[in-house]
Design a protein around this motif. Structure first.
Motif, mmCIF file in Angstrom:
data_model
loop_
_atom_site.group_PDB
_atom_site.id
_atom_site.type_symbol
_atom_site.label_atom_id
_atom_site.label_comp_id
_atom_site.label_asym_id
_atom_site.label_seq_id
_atom_site.Cartn_x
_atom_site.Cartn_y
_atom_site.Cartn_z
ATOM 1 N N GLY A 122 0.840 -1.179 0.000
ATOM 2 C CA GLY A 122 0.000 0.000 0.000
ATOM 3 C C GLY A 122 0.879 1.234 0.000
ATOM 4 N N TRP A 123 0.299 2.378 0.315
ATOM 5 C CA TRP A 123 1.086 3.613 0.368
ATOM 6 C C TRP A 123 1.881 3.728 1.661
ATOM 7 C CZ3 TRP A 123 -2.605 8.036 -1.661
ATOM 8 C CH2 TRP A 123 -2.833 7.821 -3.034
ATOM 9 N N ASN A 124 1.348 3.207 2.751
ATOM 10 C CA ASN A 124 2.001 3.321 4.045
ATOM 11 C C ASN A 124 2.168 1.977 4.748
ATOM 12 O OD1 ASN A 124 2.216 6.285 4.303
ATOM 13 N ND2 ASN A 124 -0.014 6.220 4.264
ATOM 14 N N HIS A 125 1.822 0.892 4.071
ATOM 15 C CA HIS A 125 1.907 -0.405 4.717
ATOM 16 C C HIS A 125 2.151 -1.487 3.674
ATOM 17 C CE1 HIS A 125 -2.171 -0.691 3.158
ATOM 18 N NE2 HIS A 125 -2.262 -1.946 3.584
ATOM 19 N N ALA A 126 2.495 -2.664 4.172
ATOM 20 C CA ALA A 126 2.661 -3.822 3.302
ATOM 21 C C ALA A 126 2.072 -5.035 4.002
ATOM 22 C CB ALA A 126 4.138 -4.057 2.991
ATOM 23 N N LEU A 127 1.384 -5.878 3.230
ATOM 24 C CA LEU A 127 0.869 -7.145 3.743
ATOM 25 C C LEU A 127 1.760 -8.267 3.262
ATOM 26 C CD1 LEU A 127 -2.983 -6.880 3.069
ATOM 27 C CD2 LEU A 127 -1.743 -6.334 5.176
ATOM 28 N N GLN A 128 1.957 -9.262 4.125
ATOM 29 C CA GLN A 128 2.705 -10.455 3.761
ATOM 30 C C GLN A 128 1.883 -11.678 4.136
ATOM 31 O OE1 GLN A 128 4.365 -8.415 6.345
ATOM 32 N NE2 GLN A 128 4.958 -6.981 4.760
ATOM 33 N N LEU A 129 1.895 -12.679 3.278
ATOM 34 C CA LEU A 129 1.156 -13.912 3.509
ATOM 35 C C LEU A 129 2.128 -15.077 3.579
ATOM 36 C CD1 LEU A 129 -1.621 -15.366 3.705
ATOM 37 C CD2 LEU A 129 -1.574 -15.535 1.202
ATOM 38 N N THR A 130 2.012 -15.885 4.623
ATOM 39 C CA THR A 130 2.889 -17.043 4.783
ATOM 40 C C THR A 130 2.277 -18.268 4.106
ATOM 41 O OG1 THR A 130 1.897 -17.898 6.826
ATOM 42 C CG2 THR A 130 3.529 -16.117 7.048
ATOM 43 N N GLY A 131 3.075 -19.298 3.959
ATOM 44 C CA GLY A 131 2.576 -20.538 3.388
ATOM 45 C C GLY A 131 1.542 -21.216 4.253
ATOM 46 N N ASP A 132 1.519 -20.901 5.535
ATOM 47 C CA ASP A 132 0.542 -21.469 6.458
ATOM 48 C C ASP A 132 -0.740 -20.655 6.535
ATOM 49 O OD1 ASP A 132 2.258 -23.550 7.152
ATOM 50 O OD2 ASP A 132 3.240 -22.355 8.699
ATOM 51 N N GLY A 133 -0.840 -19.597 5.736
ATOM 52 C CA GLY A 133 -2.058 -18.821 5.711
ATOM 53 C C GLY A 133 -2.171 -17.772 6.790
ATOM 54 N N GLU A 134 -1.037 -17.320 7.330
ATOM 55 C CA GLU A 134 -1.035 -16.244 8.303
ATOM 56 C C GLU A 134 -0.689 -14.929 7.611
ATOM 57 O OE1 GLU A 134 0.221 -18.355 12.486
ATOM 58 O OE2 GLU A 134 1.831 -17.742 11.125
ATOM 59 N N VAL A 135 -1.320 -13.829 8.059
ATOM 60 C CA VAL A 135 -1.096 -12.519 7.471
ATOM 61 C C VAL A 135 -0.307 -11.655 8.438
ATOM 62 C CG1 VAL A 135 -2.170 -10.454 6.501
ATOM 63 C CG2 VAL A 135 -3.248 -12.682 6.180
ATOM 64 N N PHE A 136 0.734 -11.029 7.913
ATOM 65 C CA PHE A 136 1.517 -10.063 8.676
ATOM 66 C C PHE A 136 1.386 -8.705 8.004
ATOM 67 C CE2 PHE A 136 3.201 -14.019 10.090
ATOM 68 C CZ PHE A 136 3.733 -13.797 11.354
ATOM 69 N N MET A 137 1.556 -7.654 8.788
ATOM 70 C CA MET A 137 1.490 -6.303 8.239
ATOM 71 C C MET A 137 2.714 -5.516 8.695
ATOM 72 S SD MET A 137 -1.733 -3.717 7.947
ATOM 73 C CE MET A 137 -2.062 -3.467 9.682
ATOM 74 N N LEU A 138 3.329 -4.850 7.745
ATOM 75 C CA LEU A 138 4.521 -4.055 7.984
ATOM 76 C C LEU A 138 4.179 -2.584 7.802
ATOM 77 C CD1 LEU A 138 7.722 -3.978 8.270
ATOM 78 C CD2 LEU A 138 7.756 -3.999 5.771
ATOM 79 N N GLY A 139 4.583 -1.742 8.761
ATOM 80 C CA GLY A 139 4.535 -0.322 8.506
ATOM 81 C C GLY A 139 3.561 0.499 9.290
ATOM 82 N N LYS A 140 2.515 -0.086 9.826
ATOM 83 C CA LYS A 140 1.616 0.664 10.699
ATOM 84 C C LYS A 140 0.990 -0.318 11.680
ATOM 85 C CE LYS A 140 -1.473 2.067 7.547
ATOM 86 N NZ LYS A 140 -2.719 2.630 7.014
ATOM 87 N N THR A 141 0.751 0.122 12.882
ATOM 88 C CA THR A 141 0.131 -0.750 13.856
ATOM 89 C C THR A 141 -1.311 -1.002 13.471
ATOM 90 O OG1 THR A 141 -0.624 1.048 15.262
ATOM 91 C CG2 THR A 141 1.592 0.223 15.659
ATOM 92 N N LEU A 142 -1.886 -2.084 13.959
ATOM 93 C CA LEU A 142 -3.260 -2.424 13.612
ATOM 94 C C LEU A 142 -4.246 -1.379 14.106
ATOM 95 C CD1 LEU A 142 -3.219 -6.248 14.308
ATOM 96 C CD2 LEU A 142 -3.134 -5.097 12.117
#
Length: 403
Positions: free
Chosen positions: A277-297
């Motif tokens: 995104g403009w201020n964040h990034a999503l990452q998806l693992t092989g186990d189906g978990e989502v991580f977010m980089l760049g801003k708190t939830l």
């Protein structure tokens, strides 16, 4: 009853049984969010706070959708047969129709009549296309060199990028005013960049602050087998074959330092998908978990965080469900879960979350895409800057044959 009548009845029963058990597939296209440039395909120049089921014969007549690419206010559709259609804002020529007009509905890009396209990407005001001959074509705004034609000229028709004439292009990604290209072959996979580099998003030099209009190889990825690239805003990212994440460009929310060469994320987690995104990034693992980089939830758009560095954290609100797919817009996020749900969160000013209002959401919430979730075979979700698309494939059981 005669033997012949019995055989006819048996045959009818076999047909009825086969008809009742064979599920027909139907593709649905839904859109919501910002729509004032016609990007939603609803024929209305207005925002939509709830998902709209589109009736687009011009699109569905060319076969199933292979992928969509959503940009600043335009959409590119690629069919399974390699045909391309575009709609939405066209003021920079990004639709590839030879003019600078908006289009309220999907229109085939006639330039590719004799071509088979395998991958597409949409930036803020430019577009990229990869053909089955591994060639790259671009069109739209070229004022920052983001089309890669060695000048800053805009193009209303797709034009082949001659730099890649002797290279095998696999993938293209378009950011706000820059582009990335992944090529394969000798000397291995390489990432190329061109366009605006003011925030380091090109990754080609530690002191480069200007734009470049001819592709250059991104520095710092030598010896790394890159398999996926992503671009949005002033950010760039790449994933390696073993799941390592590299990012460069403008610092994410909470981190004020720009990275002018690719930086490997210091994490033991292995990723298989990345969405910027403009201020964040999503990452998806092989186990189906989502991580977010760049801003708190709990971060709200436009409100600064107290952190001095980018934050990587797991998105915990999927109730134990595996996530299959992710997408990111300017400041909103979307995910598809294993039970056939689309969930969205983030900025909601234009209705891009699809929850019926313009409210922001800090936790993923389910989007209602009609009944029949048990019949969903597949869902793909795509995010533009302030709008969202979902392509839903359902299995419909026909009524039993009446004999």
């Amino acid at each position: 009853m005669s033997e012949r009548d019995g055989a006819v009845d048996e045959s009818r029963q076999e047909i009825a049984t086969a008809t009742a058990t064979a599920a027909a597939e139907e593709e649905e296209i839904w859109s919501w969010g910002a729509g004032t440039d016609g990007q939603l395909g609803t024929w209305r120049l207005e925002d939509e706070h709830l998902p709209q089921l589109l009736r687009l014969p011009s699109l569905t007549s060319l076969g199933p959708i292979s992928m969509l690419a959503c940009g600043g206010a335009h959409v590119i559709a690629l069919t399974s047969g390699g045909k391309v259609l575009t709609w939405g804002r066209g003021t920079s020529g990004q639709l590839g129709h030879g003019d600078t007009l908006n289009s309220l509905s999907p229109k085939p890009v006639s330039f590719f009549h004799d071509c088979v396209i395998t991958h597409v990407a949409a930036g803020w005001s430019h577009s990229g296309f990869v053909s089955d001959t591994s060639s790259l074509f671009t069109c739209g705004d070229g004022s920052f060199g983001q089309l890669g034609h060695s000048d800053n000229t805009s193009h209303c028709y797709p034009a082949k990028v001659s730099y890649f004439a002797n290279k095998h292009v696999k993938m293209v990604a378009c950011g706000m005013r820059h582009s990335l290209v992944l090529s394969t072959g000798f000397p291995g996979n390489q990432v190329h960049a061109f366009g605006s580099g003011k925030r380091g998003q090109l990754g080609v030099s530690s002191d480069l602050t200007k734009s470049i209009n001819l592709p250059r190889v991104v520095s710092g990825l030598e010896g790394v087998e890159i398999v996926r690239i992503s671009a949005n805003g002033d950010h760039s990212a790449a994933l390696s074959a073993n799941g390592e994440l590299f990012t460069w460009g403008r610092g994410f929310q909470g981190c004020t330092t720009d990275a002018r060469t690719p930086q490997r994320l210091d994490s033991a987690v292995s990723f298989r998908e990345i969405a910027l995104g403009w201020n964040h990034a999503l990452q998806l693992t092989g186990d189906g978990e989502v991580f977010m980089l760049g801003k708190t939830l709990n971060h709200q758009p436009g409100k600064p965080t107290d952190s001095s560095e980018a934050i990587l954290e797991k998105v915990p609100d999927f109730e134990g469900l595996r996530v299959l797919k992710i997408a990111a817009g300017a400041e909103h996020s979307a995910a598809v879960t294993e039970n056939g749900e689309v969930r969205t969160w983030g900025w909601g000013e234009h209705g891009q979350l699809g929850h019926g209002s313009a409210a922001d959401r800090t936790k993923p919430q389910v989007v209602n895409l009609g009944s029949g979730y048990e019949q969903i075979k597949d869902i793909e979700v795509y995010c533009g800057s302030g709008f969202t698309f979902a392509v839903v494939t359902r299995k419909h059981l026909p009524p039993p044959l009446i004999t």
